[in-house]
Write an enzyme that holds these catalytic residues in place. Structure first.
Site, PDB file in Angstrom:
ATOM      1  N   HIS A 108     -49.406 -12.288 -73.321  1.00 53.76           N
ATOM      2  CA  HIS A 108     -49.068 -10.658 -74.026  1.00 53.76           C
ATOM      3  C   HIS A 108     -49.199 -11.277 -75.495  1.00 53.76           C
ATOM      4  O   HIS A 108     -48.826 -12.352 -75.977  1.00 53.76           O
ATOM      5  CB  HIS A 108     -48.115 -10.079 -73.717  1.00 53.76           C
ATOM      6  N   ASP A 110     -47.055  -9.666 -78.926  1.00 51.46           N
ATOM      7  CA  ASP A 110     -45.611  -8.734 -78.954  1.00 51.46           C
ATOM      8  C   ASP A 110     -45.906  -7.260 -79.331  1.00 51.46           C
ATOM      9  O   ASP A 110     -46.600  -7.218 -80.147  1.00 51.46           O
ATOM     10  CB  ASP A 110     -44.905  -9.483 -79.810  1.00 51.46           C
ATOM     11  N   HIS A 263     -49.417 -15.375 -76.267  1.00 52.21           N
ATOM     12  CA  HIS A 263     -48.412 -16.438 -75.551  1.00 52.21           C
ATOM     13  C   HIS A 263     -47.674 -16.046 -74.303  1.00 52.21           C
ATOM     14  O   HIS A 263     -47.752 -14.895 -73.827  1.00 52.21           O
ATOM     15  CB  HIS A 263     -47.061 -16.409 -76.709  1.00 52.21           C
ATOM     16  N   ARG A 278     -34.915 -13.759 -81.538  1.00 53.16           N
ATOM     17  CA  ARG A 278     -36.256 -13.361 -81.852  1.00 53.16           C
ATOM     18  C   ARG A 278     -36.333 -12.109 -82.584  1.00 53.16           C
ATOM     19  O   ARG A 278     -35.508 -10.966 -82.486  1.00 53.16           O
ATOM     20  CB  ARG A 278     -37.126 -13.043 -80.753  1.00 53.16           C
TER      21      ARG A 278
HETATM   22  C1  SIN Z   1     -41.440 -13.855 -76.045  1.00 52.22           C
HETATM   23  O1  SIN Z   1     -42.365 -13.541 -75.345  1.00 52.22           O
HETATM   24  O2  SIN Z   1     -41.289 -13.529 -77.014  1.00 52.22           O
HETATM   25  C2  SIN Z   1     -40.777 -15.075 -75.467  1.00 52.22           C
HETATM   26  C3  SIN Z   1     -41.318 -16.407 -75.432  1.00 52.22           C
HETATM   27  C4  SIN Z   1     -40.336 -17.324 -74.996  1.00 52.22           C
HETATM   28  O3  SIN Z   1     -39.243 -17.226 -74.611  1.00 52.22           O
HETATM   29  O4  SIN Z   1     -40.697 -18.578 -74.797  1.00 52.22           O
END
Ligand code: SIN
Length: 287
Positions: A108, A110, A263, A278
């Site tokens: 996805h 974000d 990612h 995050r």
């Molecule tokens: C995310 O999708 O922001 C998390 C990525 C992760 O936990 O590696």
């Protein structure tokens, strides 16, 4: 204070990504250093800052240099006192999850389910598992540029629906700790329509902008045609020629451009603890 002449940008031998050497994110960025990081972010799409022993305030202050910060709809997983900080973690305390344990389970970009998705995300390692826990990034500019010409022609100009709820029930079935959403939370994440191919507002490069996590259908096509086309498009994103795999080290901070990459969190064994913080920076309306 670090100045940009001290900063080295070392590109990875990979389809994207670079390490930034010589910058302490705990110190306010000079305008010159900001310009250098901004340029490197546009050029490399994923920047890795090693060994950043920074506080949540410092993480937030650095993130804010790039734009206003977003607040994740799952307020349950905010770091106490810091609404802009989402805890990404598989840890449970007193039987309760402290963070979003399965963030990134599907490829996805974000917050693509918002009218103004995230420009970038900044993920800071707090506690890492001894095994697993990698994050994969795919260069979706290259995906678009290297699609077969007939496919490119077919999808350019199409629009697709994105919704936070696309796979929520499925994720909840796998992970019953995922909270039910309140009516207010559901209202906050109404489906939006985005271009299937977006243009990066700063570089002008095009990128594939449908994802297996949040895209439900191509609104310009009949349902079965849309499903087949999305399935086909999703197969290009994980191809090794487009992917950089980040193996986390203690205190890494990784800053990626959601307009250029998608990612995926590779996951780690359930019994190992993983915790990261995050922030997400609000971007433009995709076009
Ligand atoms: C995310 O999708 O922001 C998390 C990525 C992760 O936990 O590696």
């Amino acid at each position: 204070m670090a100045v940009s002449t001290d900063i080295e940008i070392r590109a990875f031998d990979a389809p994207l990504g670079a390490e930034v050497i010589g910058l302490d994110l705990g110190v306010p960025l000079s305008d010159e250093a900001f310009a250098r990081i901004h340029r490197a972010h546009l050029d490399h799409h994923v920047l890795v800052f090693r060994d950043q022993r920074i506080t949540p305030e410092q993480h937030i202050a650095f993130s804010r240099r790039f734009g206003p910060l977003q607040i994740h709809v799952l307020r349950q997983f905010q770091l106490a006192g810091y609404p802009e900080m989402l805890i990404v973690s598989n840890i449970k305390e007193n039987g309760q999850p402290i963070g979003l344990g399965d963030a990134g389970h599907f490829w996805h970009s974000d917050l693509s389910y918002k009218e103004q998705p995230s420009l970038g995300s900044l993920l800071h390692a707090q506690e890492l598992p001894a095994e697993g826990g990698d994050t994969l990034f795919s260069n979706v500019h290259r995906v678009w540029e290297e699609l077969p010409a007939t496919l490119r022609k077919r999808i350019e100009g199409l629009r697709a629906e994105h919704t936070y709820l696309a796979r929520y029930a499925e994720l909840q079935q796998r992970n019953p700790w995922r909270p039910n959403l309140t009516a207010e939370q559901v209202a906050e994440v109404k489906p939006v329509v985005q271009p299937v191919v977006r243009t990066h507002p700063e570089t002008g490069r095009k990128a594939l902008f449908v994802s297996e996590h949040f895209t439900t259908r191509i609104v310009d096509l009949p349902e079965d045609e849309s499903a087949d086309l999305l399935r086909e498009l999703f197969t290009y994103i994980p191809r090794s020629e487009y992917v950089y795999r980040h193996q986390w080290r203690d205190h890494d901070l990784v800053f990626w451009d959601n307009r250029s990459v998608q990612h995926l969190a590779a996951g780690c064994p359930d019994h190992l603890r993983r915790k990261l913080y995050r922030t997400t920076v609000e971007g433009d309306t995709p076009f």
